[in-house]
Write a protein that holds these residues in place. Structure first.
Motif, PDB file in Angstrom:
ATOM      1  N   THR A  29       0.763  -1.175   0.136  1.00  0.00           N
ATOM      2  CA  THR A  29      -0.017  -0.108  -0.050  1.00  0.00           C
ATOM      3  C   THR A  29       1.012   1.259   0.081  1.00  0.00           C
ATOM      4  N   VAL A  30       1.887   1.228   0.744  1.00  0.00           N
ATOM      5  CA  VAL A  30       2.734   2.494   0.702  1.00  0.00           C
ATOM      6  C   VAL A  30       3.494   2.819  -0.570  1.00  0.00           C
ATOM      7  N   CYS A  31       3.900   1.544  -1.021  1.00  0.00           N
ATOM      8  CA  CYS A  31       4.404   1.707  -2.503  1.00  0.00           C
ATOM      9  C   CYS A  31       3.396   2.199  -3.582  1.00  0.00           C
ATOM     10  N   LEU A  35       4.014   5.599  -5.500  1.00  0.00           N
ATOM     11  CA  LEU A  35       3.874   5.807  -6.917  1.00  0.00           C
ATOM     12  C   LEU A  35       3.066   6.786  -7.576  1.00  0.00           C
ATOM     13  N   ARG A  36       1.581   6.666  -6.960  1.00  0.00           N
ATOM     14  CA  ARG A  36       0.592   7.647  -7.329  1.00  0.00           C
ATOM     15  C   ARG A  36       1.139   8.919  -7.362  1.00  0.00           C
ATOM     16  N   LEU A  41       3.406  14.382  -9.514  1.00  0.00           N
ATOM     17  CA  LEU A  41       4.293  15.289  -9.627  1.00  0.00           C
ATOM     18  C   LEU A  41       5.091  15.584 -10.960  1.00  0.00           C
ATOM     19  N   HIS A  42       4.917  14.356 -11.604  1.00  0.00           N
ATOM     20  CA  HIS A  42       5.663  14.347 -13.008  1.00  0.00           C
ATOM     21  C   HIS A  42       4.784  14.577 -14.244  1.00  0.00           C
ATOM     22  N   ALA A  48      -1.336   6.311 -13.981  1.00  0.00           N
ATOM     23  CA  ALA A  48      -1.340   6.107 -12.580  1.00  0.00           C
ATOM     24  C   ALA A  48      -2.060   4.422 -12.290  1.00  0.00           C
ATOM     25  N   ASP A  49      -3.236   4.210 -12.841  1.00  0.00           N
ATOM     26  CA  ASP A  49      -3.940   3.183 -12.533  1.00  0.00           C
ATOM     27  C   ASP A  49      -3.296   1.882 -13.012  1.00  0.00           C
TER      28      ASP A  49
END
Length: 167
Positions: A29-31, A35-36, A41-42, A48-49
């Protein structure tokens, strides 16, 4: 006088993040959430999905099926987003089966999903933190959109931002 805070085109389009994680299922979950945030930010939210699904599968395998630390690696270069999971087990991953053949299987769908949803995937031996291990990775083609997107082609929309996008 040149601007000191500008970044050359070659470095602005390339970046890499690594997140070292414990052998704990909550790390997945943290990853995903990290990542999202990185993709937002980029200006790569359009990936994302799919990227979250791929990272979840790769990191889950690293955390659940190996012993020791793991690492999520996210890299963008030359229009490609590479998502990888390093773990301390040097053994190669099992080759993925065909997704349609695994519909009722209780396990084994992870790499089949990675193969089906990414442009390319692979693995390589890689030592980190003084431990032998491997990196399992996949790539997504990632066209970089200018931020903010400008309305395209029609002069009546000249200078207007497209809805839903902010800079």
């Amino acid at each position: 006088m040149p601007e000191t805070d500008s970044i050359s085109d070659s470095t602005a389009d390339s970046w890499e993040y690594s997140l070292y994680i414990p052998q704990d299922p909550r790390a997945v979950t943290v990853c995903r959430r990290t990542l999202r945030l990185i993709l937002a930010l980029h200006h790569l939210t359009h990936l994302a999905d799919t990227a979250e699904l791929l990272a979840s599968e790769l990191v889950s395998n690293a955390v659940l099926h190996t012993k020791g630390p793991a690492c999520l690696r996210v890299r963008y270069r030359d229009g490609l987003l590479q998502i990888g999971a390093w773990d301390a087990d040097p053994e190669p991953p099992e080759p993925p089966g065909r997704l349609e053949e695994l519909a009722d299987a209780e396990s084994g769908r992870g790499f089949a999903l990675v193969r089906a949803c990414s442009d390319v995937w692979g693995w390589q031996p890689l030592s980190r933190l003084g431990r032998r291990g491997k990196l399992v990775w996949c790539e997504l083609g990632a066209p970089q959109f200018p931020a903010p997107l400008k309305a395209l082609a029609h002069p009546a929309f000249e200078g207007e931002e497209l809805p839903g996008r902010t800079g």
